[in-house]
Design a protein around this motif. Sequence first.
Motif, mmCIF file in Angstrom:
data_model
loop_
_atom_site.group_PDB
_atom_site.id
_atom_site.type_symbol
_atom_site.label_atom_id
_atom_site.label_comp_id
_atom_site.label_asym_id
_atom_site.label_seq_id
_atom_site.Cartn_x
_atom_site.Cartn_y
_atom_site.Cartn_z
ATOM 1 N N GLY A 108 0.813 -1.217 0.000
ATOM 2 C CA GLY A 108 0.000 0.000 0.000
ATOM 3 C C GLY A 108 0.840 1.257 0.000
ATOM 4 N N ILE A 109 1.890 1.288 0.835
ATOM 5 C CA ILE A 109 2.782 2.452 0.854
ATOM 6 C C ILE A 109 3.496 2.597 -0.479
ATOM 7 C CG2 ILE A 109 4.913 3.358 1.868
ATOM 8 C CD1 ILE A 109 2.482 3.879 3.532
ATOM 9 N N GLY A 110 3.931 1.470 -1.049
ATOM 10 C CA GLY A 110 4.576 1.530 -2.353
ATOM 11 C C GLY A 110 3.648 2.072 -3.425
ATOM 12 N N PHE A 111 2.374 1.655 -3.374
ATOM 13 C CA PHE A 111 1.398 2.116 -4.365
ATOM 14 C C PHE A 111 1.153 3.617 -4.246
ATOM 15 C CE2 PHE A 111 -3.102 2.869 -5.537
ATOM 16 C CZ PHE A 111 -3.030 2.521 -6.885
ATOM 17 N N VAL A 112 1.003 4.102 -3.018
ATOM 18 C CA VAL A 112 0.772 5.536 -2.802
ATOM 19 C C VAL A 112 1.971 6.356 -3.288
ATOM 20 C CG1 VAL A 112 0.476 7.320 -1.038
ATOM 21 C CG2 VAL A 112 -0.845 5.204 -0.905
ATOM 22 N N LEU A 113 3.174 5.889 -2.986
ATOM 23 C CA LEU A 113 4.375 6.602 -3.427
ATOM 24 C C LEU A 113 4.494 6.588 -4.947
ATOM 25 C CD1 LEU A 113 6.986 5.370 -0.788
ATOM 26 C CD2 LEU A 113 5.946 7.639 -0.948
ATOM 27 N N ALA A 114 4.132 5.460 -5.547
ATOM 28 C CA ALA A 114 4.187 5.373 -7.011
ATOM 29 C C ALA A 114 3.215 6.361 -7.652
ATOM 30 C CB ALA A 114 3.870 3.944 -7.470
ATOM 31 N N LEU A 115 2.020 6.478 -7.082
ATOM 32 C CA LEU A 115 1.049 7.447 -7.588
ATOM 33 C C LEU A 115 1.592 8.864 -7.479
ATOM 34 C CD1 LEU A 115 -2.426 6.191 -6.273
ATOM 35 C CD2 LEU A 115 -1.545 6.105 -8.617
ATOM 36 N N ALA A 116 2.218 9.171 -6.352
ATOM 37 C CA ALA A 116 2.788 10.500 -6.160
ATOM 38 C C ALA A 116 3.904 10.763 -7.156
ATOM 39 C CB ALA A 116 3.298 10.644 -4.725
ATOM 40 N N ALA A 117 4.720 9.738 -7.412
ATOM 41 C CA ALA A 117 5.818 9.900 -8.373
ATOM 42 C C ALA A 117 5.276 10.151 -9.776
ATOM 43 C CB ALA A 117 6.710 8.659 -8.367
ATOM 44 N N VAL A 118 4.264 9.378 -10.164
ATOM 45 C CA VAL A 118 3.649 9.567 -11.487
ATOM 46 C C VAL A 118 3.004 10.947 -11.579
ATOM 47 C CG1 VAL A 118 1.803 8.768 -13.013
ATOM 48 C CG2 VAL A 118 3.294 7.109 -11.879
ATOM 49 N N GLY A 119 2.482 11.420 -10.449
ATOM 50 C CA GLY A 119 1.858 12.742 -10.438
ATOM 51 C C GLY A 119 2.842 13.892 -10.421
#
Length: 391
Positions: A153-164
Amino acid sequence: MSEGSPGTFSRIADVDALRAVALLLILVVNVAFFASGYSFHLVPDPAHDSWGDQAVRWVVEALLAMKAYLLFSFLFGYSFTLQLDSAARRGVDFAPRFRRRLAGLFVLGILHAVLLFQGDILATYALLGLVLLAMRRVAVGTALHAAVLLTGGIGFVLALAAVGGVQLVTDPAEALAAGQRSTEALQGGIGSVIAEHVRQLPAMVGTLIVQGPLALSAFLFGYAAGRRRLLTDVVGNRRLLRRAQQLGYPIGLAGAVVFASGGGTANLTGLTVGVLTAPLLAAAYAATLLEFFQTDRGRRVVAVLAPAGRMSLSNYLGQSLLCVLVFTGVGLGLAGAVAPAAVLLIAVAIYGVQLAASTAWMARFQYGPVEWLLRAWTEQRWPRLRATAQT
């Protein structure tokens, strides 16, 4: 503990030795935050930015950053199961005692963060320990699933932030200026150092948004290992340990290279990869050390390391105290004046002092000094400090 129970002694010594190794790794990572004020602002000190300096920082980021505290957190979760079993054997109510212990740990953490090191993890452990306490009756499979989901879950949230396109260092020039101000504050007296710690505390809360769930995930992995008695029978679990190495090293090291090359904790893309792969590399480290501890040479190393692991809380706080005395204006005032390679040598020297001091202390006493105070608060009585003769 008597010498007539070699199997029990060996198990505890192995865990203590593993905890002592985690202490060294944590010190090697944390010492950079004492040596320069730039580290907390996620930029390198421009006075120490040669290719050699960059190489040292890269190696520490790749091999140790985000792995050291996960190993320590895993052992917190494992030790939690030992405390549960001990309370059950003695017929005492575990929950109120553990809550008192966590309250004491929280106070120590706040004092540590203000007086010595704003990157404290103890207060976070205390809060997360309440979650672990609430989950003390969950099945091993449930604990493992929750741990995996937390990390993912933390990895997914960070990935979304990176893509954003979110940037952790939005203004490099301002970050460098802030790093200079922080370094100057560390070079000052005790009032200046404490004021700098307090100023940095809000930023540390942001860091814990990532670090906290990962620590809880490691708690749960440790809890599962304790319930399965994984560290009780290293030889019997050799296949599982080998699997941790076979999976953890290739994936973990590949992720570590991406993490460090991508900017480490200063870059969301690298941080995402680090979050998802660091647990595997930490597990591989632990598996390798446990197997090594079973050899003749490993047993000798365990004998040297175990005393430091038995008083790990005292040593964790002691590391910060010694670093304050070496790097800030409270002591030698070396902040900003020492290159990364020399900083690592200082960390190793501090650890060597702690190993010697721990051996001398534990030869005379049952607990480390801070462990004794925390135990007194937990049990609401003064426990015997001086060691009794073994039989």
